[in-house]
Scaffold this motif. Structure first.
Motif, mmCIF file in Angstrom:
data_model
loop_
_atom_site.group_PDB
_atom_site.id
_atom_site.type_symbol
_atom_site.label_atom_id
_atom_site.label_comp_id
_atom_site.label_asym_id
_atom_site.label_seq_id
_atom_site.Cartn_x
_atom_site.Cartn_y
_atom_site.Cartn_z
ATOM 1 N N PHE A 40 0.815 -1.208 0.000
ATOM 2 C CA PHE A 40 0.000 0.000 0.000
ATOM 3 C C PHE A 40 0.852 1.263 0.000
ATOM 4 O O PHE A 40 2.008 1.238 0.395
ATOM 5 C CB PHE A 40 -0.907 0.036 1.245
ATOM 6 N N ASP A 41 0.256 2.387 -0.406
ATOM 7 C CA ASP A 41 0.868 3.705 -0.297
ATOM 8 C C ASP A 41 0.245 4.394 0.911
ATOM 9 O O ASP A 41 -0.957 4.253 1.153
ATOM 10 C CB ASP A 41 0.604 4.542 -1.553
ATOM 11 N N TRP A 42 1.041 5.166 1.656
ATOM 12 C CA TRP A 42 0.579 5.740 2.909
ATOM 13 C C TRP A 42 0.830 7.231 2.992
ATOM 14 O O TRP A 42 1.859 7.728 2.538
ATOM 15 C CB TRP A 42 1.304 5.078 4.084
ATOM 16 N N ALA A 43 -0.074 7.938 3.636
ATOM 17 C CA ALA A 43 0.138 9.337 4.015
ATOM 18 C C ALA A 43 0.988 9.333 5.296
ATOM 19 O O ALA A 43 1.076 8.311 5.992
ATOM 20 C CB ALA A 43 -1.207 10.018 4.270
ATOM 21 N N ASN A 44 1.600 10.473 5.615
ATOM 22 C CA ASN A 44 2.485 10.540 6.787
ATOM 23 C C ASN A 44 1.781 10.168 8.090
ATOM 24 O O ASN A 44 2.352 9.467 8.920
ATOM 25 C CB ASN A 44 3.119 11.924 6.901
ATOM 26 N N HIS A 45 0.548 10.636 8.280
ATOM 27 C CA HIS A 45 -0.154 10.304 9.521
ATOM 28 C C HIS A 45 -0.456 8.803 9.597
ATOM 29 O O HIS A 45 -0.462 8.225 10.675
ATOM 30 C CB HIS A 45 -1.432 11.143 9.683
ATOM 31 N N GLU A 46 -0.679 8.185 8.453
ATOM 32 C CA GLU A 46 -0.921 6.734 8.431
ATOM 33 C C GLU A 46 0.363 5.972 8.731
ATOM 34 O O GLU A 46 0.336 4.936 9.407
ATOM 35 C CB GLU A 46 -1.472 6.315 7.078
ATOM 36 N N LEU A 47 1.491 6.484 8.248
ATOM 37 C CA LEU A 47 2.779 5.842 8.544
ATOM 38 C C LEU A 47 3.063 5.865 10.040
ATOM 39 O O LEU A 47 3.620 4.907 10.587
ATOM 40 C CB LEU A 47 3.915 6.509 7.772
ATOM 41 N N ALA A 48 2.686 6.941 10.712
ATOM 42 C CA ALA A 48 2.878 7.012 12.162
ATOM 43 C C ALA A 48 2.035 5.949 12.865
ATOM 44 O O ALA A 48 2.501 5.277 13.792
ATOM 45 C CB ALA A 48 2.516 8.406 12.671
ATOM 46 N N MET A 49 0.799 5.769 12.405
ATOM 47 C CA MET A 49 -0.067 4.730 12.981
ATOM 48 C C MET A 49 0.482 3.338 12.668
ATOM 49 O O MET A 49 0.455 2.441 13.510
ATOM 50 C CB MET A 49 -1.492 4.872 12.455
ATOM 51 N N LEU A 50 0.977 3.159 11.439
ATOM 52 C CA LEU A 50 1.552 1.877 11.052
ATOM 53 C C LEU A 50 2.770 1.558 11.912
ATOM 54 O O LEU A 50 2.939 0.423 12.365
ATOM 55 C CB LEU A 50 1.926 1.887 9.569
ATOM 56 N N GLU A 51 3.611 2.556 12.142
ATOM 57 C CA GLU A 51 4.788 2.331 12.987
ATOM 58 C C GLU A 51 4.366 1.895 14.390
ATOM 59 O O GLU A 51 4.942 0.970 14.957
ATOM 60 C CB GLU A 51 5.639 3.603 13.064
ATOM 61 N N GLU A 52 3.354 2.558 14.940
ATOM 62 C CA GLU A 52 2.869 2.165 16.262
ATOM 63 C C GLU A 52 2.329 0.737 16.239
ATOM 64 O O GLU A 52 2.546 -0.036 17.172
ATOM 65 C CB GLU A 52 1.790 3.133 16.750
ATOM 66 N N GLY A 53 1.652 0.359 15.168
ATOM 67 C CA GLY A 53 1.172 -1.011 15.030
ATOM 68 C C GLY A 53 2.318 -2.013 14.980
ATOM 69 O O GLY A 53 2.251 -3.082 15.584
ATOM 70 N N CYS A 54 3.379 -1.664 14.292
ATOM 71 C CA CYS A 54 4.547 -2.547 14.198
ATOM 72 C C CYS A 54 5.225 -2.697 15.562
ATOM 73 O O CYS A 54 5.637 -3.791 15.946
ATOM 74 C CB CYS A 54 5.537 -2.009 13.174
ATOM 75 N N ARG A 55 5.324 -1.600 16.307
ATOM 76 C CA ARG A 55 5.922 -1.665 17.648
ATOM 77 C C ARG A 55 5.020 -2.478 18.594
ATOM 78 O O ARG A 55 5.491 -3.232 19.433
ATOM 79 C CB ARG A 55 6.156 -0.261 18.189
ATOM 80 N N THR A 56 3.721 -2.344 18.412
ATOM 81 C CA THR A 56 2.779 -3.132 19.202
ATOM 82 C C THR A 56 2.937 -4.611 18.881
ATOM 83 O O THR A 56 2.922 -5.459 19.773
ATOM 84 C CB THR A 56 1.334 -2.660 18.938
ATOM 85 N N ARG A 57 3.098 -4.929 17.613
ATOM 86 C CA ARG A 57 3.294 -6.330 17.194
ATOM 87 C C ARG A 57 4.546 -6.904 17.840
ATOM 88 O O ARG A 57 4.542 -8.027 18.339
ATOM 89 C CB ARG A 57 3.394 -6.389 15.657
#
Length: 122
Positions: free
Chosen positions: A34-51
């Motif tokens: 997928f392609d992401w906006a900056n705010h979505e990348l921040a959420m994705l990063e938090e999801g990865c750290r949660t994982r």
């Protein structure tokens, strides 16, 4: 005649520092697909750290055991409850980003979304 340039393809975002294997796997899968906006990348990063945190909590339970001795007798390892909470947080992050669960993840199957996480529902 003027030269036309091909449309630019967005570059893959750089993997955040400090992610472990599970977090990197999620990051790579999501940013490849997928392609992401900056705010979505921040959420994705938090999801990865949660994982990654879920994997660490599960490893603690495997190493230390499901039950721990305490002054009041045996009690459930606190990582069990925290892992459950982290799984819920991860599921919410993934749903809000519209990411399906990775193959092999032991997250609950999606049955649709409720509340503020539902897309298009009002």
């Amino acid at each position: 005649m003027t030269e036309t340039k091909p449309p630019e393809t967005p570059s893959k975002p750089q993997t955040p520092r400090g992610l472990n294997a599970a977090g990197r796997k999620l990051w790579d899968a999501a940013t490849t697909e997928f392609d992401w906006a900056n705010h979505e990348l921040a959420m994705l990063e938090e999801g990865c750290r949660t994982r990654d945190r879920i994997v660490q909590l599960d490893a603690a339970v495997v190493t230390e055991g499901l039950m721990l001795a305490s002054s009041q007798g045996s009690r459930l390892h606190p990582a069990v409850a925290e892992s459950r909470q982290q799984r819920l947080a991860l599921a919410r992050l993934l749903v809000s980003l519209g990411i399906p669960a990775l193959e092999g993840d032991d997250l609950p199957a999606s049955r649709g979304v409720r509340g503020v996480y539902g897309k298009g529902r009002r």
